[in-house]
Scaffold this motif. Structure first.
Motif, PDB file in Angstrom:
ATOM      1  N   HIS A 247       0.827  -1.202   0.000  1.00 33.62           N
ATOM      2  CA  HIS A 247       0.000   0.000   0.000  1.00 33.62           C
ATOM      3  C   HIS A 247       0.864   1.256   0.000  1.00 33.62           C
ATOM      4  N   LYS A 248       1.953   1.237   0.751  1.00 34.00           N
ATOM      5  CA  LYS A 248       2.808   2.419   0.857  1.00 34.00           C
ATOM      6  C   LYS A 248       3.543   2.699  -0.435  1.00 34.00           C
ATOM      7  N   HIS A 249       3.925   1.660  -1.168  1.00 31.68           N
ATOM      8  CA  HIS A 249       4.742   1.828  -2.367  1.00 31.68           C
ATOM      9  C   HIS A 249       3.967   1.505  -3.648  1.00 31.68           C
ATOM     10  N   ARG A 250       2.643   1.581  -3.600  1.00 30.93           N
ATOM     11  CA  ARG A 250       1.853   1.267  -4.791  1.00 30.93           C
ATOM     12  C   ARG A 250       2.101   2.274  -5.917  1.00 30.93           C
ATOM     13  N   ALA A 251       2.563   3.483  -5.553  1.00 28.93           N
ATOM     14  CA  ALA A 251       2.802   4.511  -6.573  1.00 28.93           C
ATOM     15  C   ALA A 251       3.961   4.150  -7.496  1.00 28.93           C
ATOM     16  N   ILE A 252       4.742   3.137  -7.136  1.00 33.25           N
ATOM     17  CA  ILE A 252       5.866   2.732  -7.983  1.00 33.25           C
ATOM     18  C   ILE A 252       5.372   2.341  -9.378  1.00 33.25           C
ATOM     19  N   LEU A 253       4.178   1.756  -9.440  1.00 27.84           N
ATOM     20  CA  LEU A 253       3.631   1.302 -10.715  1.00 27.84           C
ATOM     21  C   LEU A 253       2.650   2.292 -11.332  1.00 27.84           C
ATOM     22  N   ALA A 254       2.513   3.487 -10.721  1.00 24.69           N
ATOM     23  CA  ALA A 254       1.530   4.447 -11.217  1.00 24.69           C
ATOM     24  C   ALA A 254       1.829   4.891 -12.640  1.00 24.69           C
ATOM     25  N   HIS A 255       3.123   4.927 -13.012  1.00 21.44           N
ATOM     26  CA  HIS A 255       3.468   5.376 -14.363  1.00 21.44           C
ATOM     27  C   HIS A 255       2.984   4.403 -15.433  1.00 21.44           C
ATOM     28  N   ARG A 256       2.637   3.178 -15.051  1.00 22.44           N
ATOM     29  CA  ARG A 256       2.147   2.193 -16.020  1.00 22.44           C
ATOM     30  C   ARG A 256       0.661   2.349 -16.296  1.00 22.44           C
ATOM     31  N   ASP A 257      -0.023   3.186 -15.513  1.00 21.83           N
ATOM     32  CA  ASP A 257      -1.485   3.295 -15.588  1.00 21.83           C
ATOM     33  C   ASP A 257      -1.933   4.614 -16.199  1.00 21.83           C
ATOM     34  N   LYS A 258      -1.170   5.156 -17.131  1.00 26.48           N
ATOM     35  CA  LYS A 258      -1.491   6.466 -17.692  1.00 26.48           C
ATOM     36  C   LYS A 258      -1.407   6.468 -19.215  1.00 26.48           C
ATOM     37  N   PHE A 259      -2.233   7.331 -19.816  1.00 26.67           N
ATOM     38  CA  PHE A 259      -2.058   7.701 -21.211  1.00 26.67           C
ATOM     39  C   PHE A 259      -1.000   8.797 -21.268  1.00 26.67           C
ATOM     40  N   TYR A 260      -0.073   8.675 -22.217  1.00 25.38           N
ATOM     41  CA  TYR A 260       0.966   9.693 -22.384  1.00 25.38           C
ATOM     42  C   TYR A 260       0.815  10.330 -23.763  1.00 25.38           C
ATOM     43  N   PHE A 261       0.436  11.608 -23.778  1.00 19.79           N
ATOM     44  CA  PHE A 261       0.309  12.382 -25.005  1.00 19.79           C
ATOM     45  C   PHE A 261       1.635  13.115 -25.225  1.00 19.79           C
ATOM     46  N   ASN A 262       2.368  12.722 -26.276  1.00 25.23           N
ATOM     47  CA  ASN A 262       3.702  13.262 -26.520  1.00 25.23           C
ATOM     48  C   ASN A 262       3.628  14.363 -27.575  1.00 25.23           C
ATOM     49  N   ARG A 263       3.899  15.578 -27.134  1.00 27.95           N
ATOM     50  CA  ARG A 263       3.832  16.750 -28.015  1.00 27.95           C
ATOM     51  C   ARG A 263       4.982  16.773 -29.022  1.00 27.95           C
ATOM     52  N   HIS A 264       6.062  16.079 -28.731  1.00 27.97           N
ATOM     53  CA  HIS A 264       7.227  16.092 -29.610  1.00 27.97           C
ATOM     54  C   HIS A 264       7.140  15.043 -30.708  1.00 27.97           C
TER      55      HIS A 264
END
Length: 398
Positions: A247-264
């Protein structure tokens, strides 16, 4: 027409423009204020005293009535102005740190504007995507390792397609919106599900199960263990510790749960699902629909959460049995549509980034991380920020 005639024509046009922008009364009042010998603070104090006296006089003549709803437009405006001043004073009193930060930002902005050469300097924009849709589609196929399938989306529950444009490019979802963050190069929208939510559910299950089983062992069947009462602690204590750690370190995987819109690059990267890796597609091929309230609790008296549906109109051919869709949001229809419009406006390289995105860019610049917090801050965006104040010091950010 000689130069003197041209100069007189320009002067007359300028005078006409000033006359249209500033009335005679405003001009006379401004001249009087400049000649009264008072400081801006003293002048504002006198204005407020006069405003309060006028409001109090109106209230005495109209007892029990709200001056902010008065028919007299002058009194109504005075009451609204005083209400705004009181609200601002309360905010400064209750949030001294935020008020100090706002004052600091305002002073820095004034300092940046005075340095006109740096403030108005046109920096290179070669990093922005300029490829056509067809070129970006081929790049996405190369990244995915296969070609695309095309779909037409129909649903009885998800019928309200959100607009892809903001009413104002400087107003949209911000860092505090939780669903939208950006580092100037990429903008992220959270998926309403995924690995971080799975870890949260598992951690709660482990902690609650450990406490319940331990209680049952000690109270209900504790006598069975006899001299081996330490066994429940040896079993359930590690279970609780593992759950707490997850529970304390669940944010470690947060980057896997996002849409990434790349402006470049002009591409969007989808989240990692539980059984499939993400894929890339042009941002024009992703749409968002509003949904009815989804029942996430029991069928009787369960709680309801509003969600929206992010739908890729193209997806890789190796998706043979399912067509990918993603729940996003979890707040309300207005915030979800604002987040989607913010992302699509972010991908428009013909206009600079909206000022409402600066706070998020400055946050990642300060910690020297990109949006995933796995790499450094984008080098192309660093010239737009002051290295000491960690604040945007340019007229526009591209």
């Amino acid at each position: 027409m000689n130069s003197d005639d041209k100069g007189s024509v320009k002067s007359s046009k300028l005078d006409d423009l000033i006359d249209n922008l500033i009335s005679d009364e405003e001009l006379k009042r401004y001249i009087a204020e400049q000649n009264d010998g008072l400081t801006p603070e003293e002048r504002e104090k006198i204005k407020r005293e006069n405003r309060i006296n006028a409001i109090n006089q109106w209230c005495a003549e109209n007892p029990g009535r709200d001056p902010t709803r008065a028919k007299d437009k002058t009194i109504k405006q005075l009451a609204l102005d005083e209400e705004a001043v009181v609200r601002r004073e309360e905010f400064r009193r209750d949030n001294p740190e935020k008020a100090a930060e706002i004052r600091k930002r305002t002073r820095n902005e004034s300092k940046y504007r005075k340095d006109r050469q740096t403030y108005n300097e046109q920096l290179p924009r070669d990093y922005l995507h300029k490829d056509s849709y067809e070129t970006r589609l081929k790049k996405a196929e190369a990244l995915n390792g296969c070609s695309f399938k095309t779909r037409t989306f129909k649903s009885k529950r998800f019928t309200d397609q959100y607009t892809a444009e903001l009413e104002s490019p400087n107003r949209g979802s911000t860092l505090e919106g939780h669903w939208v963050r950006n580092d100037g190069q990429q903008l992220a929208i959270s998926w309403f599900g995924g690995w971080s939510n799975l870890f949260t559910a598992l951690s709660f299950f482990l902690m609650v199960a450990a406490v319940m089983f331990l209680f049952a062992d000690l109270v209900v069947i504790g006598f069975v263990w006899g001299d081996y009462r330490w066994v429940p602690f040896a079993v359930y204590a590690p279970m609780f510790i593992v759950g707490f750690y997850m529970h304390k370190h669940r944010a470690i995987l947060a980057h896997r749960d996002k849409f990434y819109f790349n402006r470049h690059t002009g591409l969007v990267k989808t989240p990692h699902t539980l059984f499939r890796k993400p894929f890339y597609l042009p941002y024009e091929d992703i749409v968002c629909y509003g949904a009815n309230q989804r029942n996430v609790g029991s069928a009787r008296g369960g709680s309801r959460v509003f969600v929206s549906l992010m739908v890729p109109l193209k997806y890789p051919k190796h998706y043979r049995f399912t067509k990918p869709t993603f729940y996003v949001g979890g707040s309300n229809r207005e915030w979800d549509s604002l987040a989607y419009a913010t992302a699509m406006t972010f991908m428009d390289t013909s206009i600079p980034l909206g000022t409402h995105l600066y706070q998020s860019i400055e946050h990642y610049f300060k910690i020297d991380k990109d949006i995933t917090e796995k790499h450094g801050f984008p080098e192309e965006l660093k010239p737009y920020l002051d290295p000491v104040d960690c604040q945007v010091n340019r007229e526009a950010v591209w």
